[in-house]
Scaffold this motif. Structure first.
Motif, short mmCIF file in Angstrom:
data_model
loop_
_atom_site.label_atom_id
_atom_site.label_comp_id
_atom_site.label_asym_id
_atom_site.label_seq_id
_atom_site.Cartn_x
_atom_site.Cartn_y
_atom_site.Cartn_z
N GLN A 215 0.83 -1.18 0.00
CA GLN A 215 0.00 0.00 0.00
C GLN A 215 0.88 1.24 0.00
O GLN A 215 2.09 1.18 0.04
CB GLN A 215 -0.92 -0.01 1.23
CG GLN A 215 -1.85 -1.23 1.25
CD GLN A 215 -2.68 -1.25 2.50
OE1 GLN A 215 -2.63 -0.35 3.30
NE2 GLN A 215 -3.46 -2.30 2.66
N HIS A 265 -7.07 -5.85 -0.52
CA HIS A 265 -7.98 -6.00 -1.66
C HIS A 265 -7.34 -5.65 -3.00
O HIS A 265 -7.54 -6.36 -3.99
CB HIS A 265 -9.23 -5.14 -1.43
CG HIS A 265 -10.01 -5.54 -0.21
ND1 HIS A 265 -9.63 -5.18 1.07
CD2 HIS A 265 -11.15 -6.28 -0.08
CE1 HIS A 265 -10.50 -5.68 1.93
NE2 HIS A 265 -11.43 -6.34 1.26
N ASN A 266 -6.59 -4.56 -3.05
CA ASN A 266 -6.01 -4.15 -4.32
C ASN A 266 -5.04 -5.19 -4.90
O ASN A 266 -5.12 -5.52 -6.09
CB ASN A 266 -5.32 -2.79 -4.18
CG ASN A 266 -6.32 -1.66 -4.03
OD1 ASN A 266 -7.47 -1.78 -4.44
ND2 ASN A 266 -5.90 -0.56 -3.43
N ASN A 298 -14.13 -5.41 -10.43
CA ASN A 298 -13.47 -4.32 -9.72
C ASN A 298 -14.46 -3.64 -8.77
O ASN A 298 -14.11 -3.30 -7.63
CB ASN A 298 -12.92 -3.31 -10.72
CG ASN A 298 -12.10 -2.22 -10.05
OD1 ASN A 298 -11.53 -2.41 -8.99
ND2 ASN A 298 -12.02 -1.07 -10.70
N GLY A 299 -15.68 -3.47 -9.23
CA GLY A 299 -16.70 -2.87 -8.37
C GLY A 299 -17.02 -3.75 -7.17
O GLY A 299 -17.24 -3.25 -6.05
N VAL A 301 -14.97 -5.88 -5.70
CA VAL A 301 -13.84 -5.81 -4.76
C VAL A 301 -13.91 -4.51 -3.95
O VAL A 301 -13.62 -4.49 -2.75
CB VAL A 301 -12.50 -5.93 -5.51
CG1 VAL A 301 -11.32 -5.69 -4.57
CG2 VAL A 301 -12.38 -7.30 -6.17
N SER A 302 -14.29 -3.42 -4.61
CA SER A 302 -14.43 -2.14 -3.90
C SER A 302 -15.50 -2.23 -2.82
O SER A 302 -15.34 -1.70 -1.72
CB SER A 302 -14.78 -1.03 -4.89
OG SER A 302 -13.73 -0.82 -5.82
N LEU A 303 -16.60 -2.90 -3.12
CA LEU A 303 -17.66 -3.07 -2.13
C LEU A 303 -17.19 -3.94 -0.96
O LEU A 303 -17.52 -3.67 0.20
CB LEU A 303 -18.90 -3.68 -2.77
CG LEU A 303 -19.68 -2.76 -3.72
CD1 LEU A 303 -20.76 -3.55 -4.46
CD2 LEU A 303 -20.31 -1.60 -2.94
N GLU A 305 -14.15 -4.14 0.10
CA GLU A 305 -13.22 -3.32 0.87
C GLU A 305 -13.98 -2.35 1.77
O GLU A 305 -13.52 -2.03 2.88
CB GLU A 305 -12.29 -2.56 -0.08
CG GLU A 305 -11.15 -1.85 0.62
CD GLU A 305 -10.14 -1.30 -0.35
OE1 GLU A 305 -9.02 -0.96 0.08
OE2 GLU A 305 -10.44 -1.21 -1.57
N LYS A 306 -15.13 -1.88 1.31
CA LYS A 306 -15.94 -0.94 2.09
C LYS A 306 -16.85 -1.64 3.11
O LYS A 306 -17.55 -0.99 3.88
CB LYS A 306 -16.81 -0.10 1.15
CG LYS A 306 -16.03 0.80 0.20
CD LYS A 306 -16.96 1.49 -0.78
CE LYS A 306 -16.19 2.35 -1.78
NZ LYS A 306 -17.08 2.96 -2.79
#
Length: 519
Positions: A215, A265-266, A298-299, A301-303, A305-306
């Motif tokens: 990171q 996640h990234n 990608n969306g 994975v973003s969810l 992470e949130k």
């Protein structure tokens, strides 16, 4: 002849050739000398320790000291400045270490790990193998500035205020360490409930401001971590553990489920993208994802992470399942890692089990076969452990006990540390679940498995978790204690575990188990 270089390595030369290297990337060698009487090598280093290296077996340190040194070397953070520019895309994966040998003593090879980290390995001519010497970082701590605490050097030392009016506890952390393992040790050292593992882990990740491997770096952070001190009730402390109750006098029975939710996640998504591109390049159109699929993933994975897994579209879940169960075995790990996170959320679990029959698909994918890559199997077992996070998942785990038990029971004697810890975590969760459903057949089958684990396990964490699961199951009914003592011969397994892992926490739980068996 000896040579101590600026790369923190001592090299031993004979007849104009380097025959051996001694390396600790996180430590600068200040001085080196040879004992004229016996040829031993003595080093003085920046960590204020003197080390003696010898070729004479009778002067070797005990096995624990040697193992600790090896672990210290493996967990070292190597500043990227010291190794130059690295093109991650061109680095080989872990398979390189078993397929190719080094050509000279001390040869360095960078490896791109499955989690996106870069690990440095050195070739040892004496051992005829690659030896891990640390993880390359370009984050906090890579400038060589360290904080001394209890005789060791760390990138961060956080203050954790557990109780009002009492001095804060110190939480030391290096960016090369696994935040989850550091959090686990912190909870154990200070007798905090295991239920706070994930929160303490998130506290570390958040308050290093991305200094965790892979990171971005935060500039100007207080090296003592005082600006990130955790205080109960402080709304500005991100993901910090709430004030825990007073420590319980007894360890057994375990009453809380454990989960494994820590993730980067990234890097997971980038590795999945990389593997997908490899499938595209190989012409595997039936397996690869198109650009719109990748964007949808990608969306998702973003969810994740949130913490909004409930909002993930089912079609994105289908893509994760495809990557986890249908891709070639050497490319499944990122998909399985995402599946692990989905298993901890109620809505995805409901969809996965009703629409995808995910447990059946996992079994048919071969992830629990003896030939499966152990990292894949480990990640699948971690997924199963996360089922216990929700009511829906616990119902699935209870209904599908026989299939899950059959899947994991073949790996009870595995030497893979991460896999056996995942299995013992799963068994702890089942022991807690069975407290509400006293099923004798299941209890005895789990006790039999744990008996085998305790006889063969070498890792102290796996042993401790196996003991907690065993003691929790024995707490369900005195008949199980009788069966464990007279039929399964559990006292022998308990003694073997105590001999292998000589830690206070192990001794404490062993004492409680023996009390139950004798009662």
């Amino acid at each position: 002849m000896l040579f101590a270089g600026e790369d923190r390595t001592v090299r031993i030369w004979e007849k104009n050739a380097c025959v051996q290297t001694i390396t600790h990337p996180a430590i600068s060698v200040w001085t080196v000398a040879v004992c004229s009487e016996n040829g031993d090598i003595v080093t003085g280093a920046s960590d204020r320790l003197v080390r003696v290296f010898t070729r004479e077996p009778q002067r070797y340190a005990d096995a624990a000291a040697i193992e600790q040194f090896s672990e210290d070397v493996k967990s070292s953070a190597i500043p990227q400045q010291s190794v130059g520019n690295i093109n991650k895309e061109k680095l080989p994966g872990p398979e390189f270490l078993t397929q190719k040998s080094g050509t000279k003593e001390g040869q360095v090879q960078m490896i791109l790990e499955s989690n996106g980290n870069i690990t440095a390995y050195q070739w040892s001519m004496a051992a005829n193998q690659w030896v891990s010497v640390g993880t390359v970082v370009d984050q906090a701590g890579s400038d060589g500035r360290k904080i001394s605490y209890n005789g060791k050097e760390y990138d961060y030392v956080f203050d954790v205020d557990i109780e009002e009016g009492k001095p804060p506890l110190k939480l030391p952390y290096n960016v090369s360490q696994n935040p989850y393992e550091v959090a686990r040790k912190f909870c154990e050292d200070h007798k905090l409930p295991l239920t706070y593992l994930d929160q303490v882990t998130n506290f570390i990740v958040q308050n290093t401001q991305g200094a965790t491997l892979g990171q971005s770096t935060s500039q100007g952070a207080d090296p003592w971590g005082t600006d990130a001190r955790y205080r109960p009730g402080d709304a500005t402390a991100p993901q910090a553990p709430p004030q825990p109750p007073a420590p319980k006098a007894k360890i057994l029975p375990q009453k809380d489920y454990l989960d494994i939710l820590t993730a980067n996640h990234n890097p997971i998504f980038k590795k999945l993208q990389e593997f997908n591109q490899a499938l595209v390049n190989d012409g595997s159109k039936g397996l690869s994802m198109n650009p719109s699929d990748v964007e949808q993933l990608n969306g998702a994975v973003s969810l994740l992470e949130k913490g909004s897994a409930k909002d993930i579209d089912p079609s994105a879940i289908d893509l994760i399942v495809k990557a986890a169960t249908e891709w070639p075995e050497d490319k499944r790990l990122p998909g399985l890692d995402l599946l692990r996170l989905l298993f901890a959320a109620e809505e995805p679990v409901a969809y996965l089990t009703t629409e995808q029959n995910i447990l059946h698909r996992l079994a048919n994918s071969g992830v629990f076969a003896p030939t499966s890559p152990l990292n894949n199997t480990m990640m699948a077992v971690r997924s199963l452990s996360n089922l216990f996070k929700t009511d829906v998942g616990r119902a699935v785990a209870g209904n599908e006990f026989d299939q899950i038990h059959e899947s994991v029971s073949a790996f009870l004697t595995t030497p893979n540390r991460n896999l056996i810890i995942a299995i013992t975590t799963l068994y702890i969760n089942y022991s807690v679940l069975l407290a509400g459903d006293n099923n004798a057949d299941r209890v005895l089958s789990l006790l039999d498995d744990l008996n085998k684990i305790l006889h063969g396990a070498k890792d102290s964490e796996a042993i401790y978790r196996a003991l907690v699961a065993t003691g929790t199951l024995l707490s369900l009914d005195s008949d199980f204690c009788e069966a464990g003592r007279d039929i399964l011969q559990l006292p022998s397994a308990i003694s073997a575990a105590e001999k292998q892992a000589k830690e206070p926490r192990v001794k404490n739980v062993v004492a409680e188990i023996r009390e139950k068996l004798q009662g």
